[in-house]
Motif scaffolding. Structure first.
Motif, mmCIF file in Angstrom:
data_model
loop_
_atom_site.group_PDB
_atom_site.id
_atom_site.type_symbol
_atom_site.label_atom_id
_atom_site.label_comp_id
_atom_site.label_asym_id
_atom_site.label_seq_id
_atom_site.Cartn_x
_atom_site.Cartn_y
_atom_site.Cartn_z
ATOM 1 N N PRO A 197 -72.456 -63.203 -70.838
ATOM 2 C CA PRO A 197 -71.190 -63.186 -71.573
ATOM 3 C C PRO A 197 -70.728 -61.791 -71.961
ATOM 4 C CG PRO A 197 -72.985 -63.978 -72.970
ATOM 5 C CD PRO A 197 -73.534 -63.892 -71.581
ATOM 6 N N ALA A 198 -71.662 -60.911 -72.281
ATOM 7 C CA ALA A 198 -71.281 -59.557 -72.681
ATOM 8 C C ALA A 198 -70.635 -58.804 -71.522
ATOM 9 C CB ALA A 198 -72.500 -58.795 -73.196
ATOM 10 N N ASN A 199 -71.198 -58.945 -70.327
ATOM 11 C CA ASN A 199 -70.614 -58.285 -69.158
ATOM 12 C C ASN A 199 -69.241 -58.864 -68.819
ATOM 13 O OD1 ASN A 199 -72.664 -56.428 -68.661
ATOM 14 N ND2 ASN A 199 -73.843 -57.877 -67.425
ATOM 15 N N ARG A 200 -69.033 -60.123 -69.140
ATOM 16 C CA ARG A 200 -67.708 -60.709 -68.913
ATOM 17 C C ARG A 200 -66.671 -60.067 -69.829
ATOM 18 N NH1 ARG A 200 -70.948 -65.571 -68.843
ATOM 19 N NH2 ARG A 200 -71.226 -66.274 -66.688
ATOM 20 N N VAL A 201 -67.081 -59.800 -71.071
ATOM 21 C CA VAL A 201 -66.178 -59.112 -71.999
ATOM 22 C C VAL A 201 -65.868 -57.702 -71.484
ATOM 23 C CG1 VAL A 201 -65.897 -58.217 -74.347
ATOM 24 C CG2 VAL A 201 -66.984 -60.439 -73.986
ATOM 25 N N THR A 202 -66.905 -57.004 -71.028
ATOM 26 C CA THR A 202 -66.710 -55.655 -70.499
ATOM 27 C C THR A 202 -65.835 -55.680 -69.251
ATOM 28 O OG1 THR A 202 -68.927 -55.085 -71.300
ATOM 29 C CG2 THR A 202 -67.878 -53.542 -69.805
ATOM 30 N N ALA B 25 -57.963 -53.126 -75.455
ATOM 31 C CA ALA B 25 -59.197 -52.601 -74.849
ATOM 32 C C ALA B 25 -60.063 -51.902 -75.890
ATOM 33 C CB ALA B 25 -58.847 -51.641 -73.714
ATOM 34 N N LEU B 26 -59.437 -51.166 -76.801
ATOM 35 C CA LEU B 26 -60.199 -50.475 -77.844
ATOM 36 C C LEU B 26 -60.763 -51.458 -78.866
ATOM 37 C CD1 LEU B 26 -57.902 -47.369 -78.493
ATOM 38 C CD2 LEU B 26 -60.095 -47.414 -77.299
ATOM 39 N N LEU B 27 -60.003 -52.490 -79.183
ATOM 40 C CA LEU B 27 -60.481 -53.490 -80.139
ATOM 41 C C LEU B 27 -61.693 -54.253 -79.599
ATOM 42 C CD1 LEU B 27 -57.111 -54.955 -81.496
ATOM 43 C CD2 LEU B 27 -58.778 -53.572 -82.768
ATOM 44 N N LEU B 28 -61.710 -54.452 -78.293
ATOM 45 C CA LEU B 28 -62.819 -55.177 -77.670
ATOM 46 C C LEU B 28 -64.032 -54.287 -77.400
ATOM 47 C CD1 LEU B 28 -60.910 -57.372 -75.051
ATOM 48 C CD2 LEU B 28 -61.951 -58.137 -77.196
ATOM 49 N N ASP B 29 -63.910 -53.001 -77.723
ATOM 50 C CA ASP B 29 -64.972 -52.050 -77.397
ATOM 51 C C ASP B 29 -66.307 -52.428 -78.018
ATOM 52 O OD1 ASP B 29 -66.366 -49.880 -76.513
ATOM 53 O OD2 ASP B 29 -65.533 -48.479 -77.958
ATOM 54 N N GLY B 30 -66.282 -52.875 -79.270
ATOM 55 C CA GLY B 30 -67.533 -53.218 -79.926
ATOM 56 C C GLY B 30 -67.954 -54.664 -79.752
ATOM 57 N N VAL B 31 -67.094 -55.464 -79.124
ATOM 58 C CA VAL B 31 -67.383 -56.897 -79.004
ATOM 59 C C VAL B 31 -68.488 -57.164 -78.003
ATOM 60 C CG1 VAL B 31 -66.422 -59.136 -78.331
ATOM 61 C CG2 VAL B 31 -65.058 -57.560 -79.726
ATOM 62 N N ASP B 32 -68.438 -56.476 -76.855
ATOM 63 C CA ASP B 32 -69.434 -56.763 -75.814
ATOM 64 C C ASP B 32 -70.853 -56.446 -76.277
ATOM 65 O OD1 ASP B 32 -68.845 -54.087 -75.887
ATOM 66 O OD2 ASP B 32 -68.139 -53.958 -73.818
ATOM 67 N N GLY B 33 -71.002 -55.367 -77.053
ATOM 68 C CA GLY B 33 -72.327 -55.038 -77.563
ATOM 69 C C GLY B 33 -72.849 -56.089 -78.534
ATOM 70 N N LYS B 34 -71.972 -56.568 -79.417
ATOM 71 C CA LYS B 34 -72.376 -57.604 -80.376
ATOM 72 C C LYS B 34 -72.727 -58.907 -79.656
ATOM 73 C CE LYS B 34 -69.672 -55.810 -84.258
ATOM 74 N NZ LYS B 34 -68.567 -56.077 -85.208
ATOM 75 N N LEU C 210 -69.402 -52.312 -59.027
ATOM 76 C CA LEU C 210 -70.081 -53.316 -59.840
ATOM 77 C C LEU C 210 -70.885 -54.275 -58.974
ATOM 78 C CD1 LEU C 210 -70.585 -54.409 -62.649
ATOM 79 C CD2 LEU C 210 -68.486 -55.746 -62.468
ATOM 80 N N SER C 211 -70.349 -54.660 -57.827
ATOM 81 C CA SER C 211 -71.080 -55.555 -56.923
ATOM 82 C C SER C 211 -72.377 -54.919 -56.452
ATOM 83 C CB SER C 211 -70.204 -55.909 -55.715
ATOM 84 O OG SER C 211 -69.074 -56.653 -56.112
ATOM 85 N N PHE D 281 -72.326 -50.075 -67.838
ATOM 86 C CA PHE D 281 -70.998 -50.592 -67.512
ATOM 87 C C PHE D 281 -70.033 -50.344 -68.666
ATOM 88 C CE2 PHE D 281 -68.517 -54.713 -66.360
ATOM 89 C CZ PHE D 281 -67.518 -53.953 -65.771
ATOM 90 N N ASP D 282 -70.469 -50.659 -69.872
ATOM 91 C CA ASP D 282 -69.649 -50.458 -71.064
ATOM 92 C C ASP D 282 -69.310 -48.983 -71.246
ATOM 93 O OD1 ASP D 282 -68.490 -51.218 -73.687
ATOM 94 O OD2 ASP D 282 -70.197 -50.125 -74.494
ATOM 95 N N MET D 283 -70.298 -48.111 -71.074
ATOM 96 C CA MET D 283 -70.091 -46.680 -71.255
ATOM 97 C C MET D 283 -69.108 -46.115 -70.238
ATOM 98 S SD MET D 283 -72.952 -43.644 -71.375
ATOM 99 C CE MET D 283 -73.544 -44.072 -69.723
ATOM 100 N N GLU D 284 -69.217 -46.561 -68.987
ATOM 101 C CA GLU D 284 -68.327 -46.051 -67.948
ATOM 102 C C GLU D 284 -66.887 -46.509 -68.166
ATOM 103 O OE1 GLU D 284 -69.088 -43.807 -65.947
ATOM 104 O OE2 GLU D 284 -71.257 -43.811 -66.223
#
Length: 268
Positions: free
Chosen positions: A68-73, A107-116, A54-55, A131-134
């Motif tokens: 913020p989305a990447n922080r969720v991921t 982890a599964l519940l948060l799956d759609g949160v980062d995209g939103k 990631l770095s 990042f989300d896909m991986e």
């Protein structure tokens, strides 16, 4: 240059914090269930690999903010690291089903949160999507390894299919063509984690879990098969279009070079 270095330093701090939270989660799991060497080693390798990859990706992307989305991921990646450590530990001792199911469910519940979050804050990026896909793909791989110990090695096909597709795309570049949006594809992808979680929780009879995992694999084969067929049928038209573009570029160069020379001579 100084401003870019400041942004880069801030991004590296974000990844370092993520690695620190990962180590804290491993420590909590270790004290709660007495995690063995395999779990600790796997968890530490996951934390270091996530931080390093990631770095490097952030440095190359030149993002001005982590977002913020990447922080969720990144939070989801931390949970996946915990699941990975628990699955590795299950090969040495009785599998800790309760914490494993709990971490996976969150982890599964948060799956759609980062995209939103990305869409609402206007911070969608190619890096964030990758990042989300991986993270999703690795969670499915780890869960398939865990469920394979109960249902058989064939379950590994679920986790390995996406990586096999990526490997095949290196040999057959036409597989890299963009696919149209598909609700069915998204549904099948979400179904994988749910089915593997249900089977891994061991709350249902073995034949039911077997049917659930078989349904998961069958839907995944159908989804990948449909996409591969779509790409195959359009590979020739795409190749022809790329050839036309290349030919146009060459033609433009052939016309442009003499004209440029004439202009240079006139200038002299």
């Amino acid at each position: 240059m100084a401003l870019n270095n400041t942004y880069d330093a801030r991004l590296q701090q974000e990844t370092a914090v993520g690695a620190g939270v990962q180590l804290l989660l491993l420590a909590l799991l270790g004290s709660a269930i007495g995690m063995g060497p395999a779990g600790w080693l796997t968890g530490l390798v996951f934390a270091f690999a996530t931080w390093a990859v990631l770095s490097r990706a952030l440095h190359r992307s030149r993002l001005s903010s982590f977002g913020p989305a990447n922080r969720v991921t990144l939070g989801r990646a931390t949970l996946v690291g915990g699941v990975t450590a628990l699955v590795a530990d299950s090969f040495e001792s009785a599998p800790p089903v309760t914490p494993l199911v709990a971490l996976t469910a969150v982890a599964l519940l948060l799956d759609g949160v980062d995209g939103k979050v990305a869409r609402r804050t206007g911070t969608s990026t190619a890096l964030g999507a990758r990042f989300d896909m991986e993270v999703d793909a690795f969670l499915i791989l780890v869960l398939s390894v865990y469920v394979a110990t109960q249902q058989g090695p064939w379950v590994l096909l679920i986790g390995a299919m996406r990586y096999a597709f990526v490997a095949a795309a290196r040999v057959a570049p036409w597989l890299n063509a963009p696919l149209p949006p598909s609700f069915a594809r998204k549904t099948v992808a979400a179904l994988q984690g749910i089915c593997l979680l249900l089977a891994g929780a061991q709350l249902l009879p073995h034949p039911v879990n077997l049917a659930i995992v078989a349904l998961s694999l069958g839907s995944l084969v159908w989804s990948f098969g449909r996409d591969v067929l779509w790409l195959w049928l359009r590979r020739e038209s795409r190749t022809a279009a790329e050839g036309a573009v290349a030919a146009g570029t060459v033609a433009a160069g052939a016309v442009g070079e003499p004209l440029l020379r004439e202009l240079e001579l006139a200038a002299r």
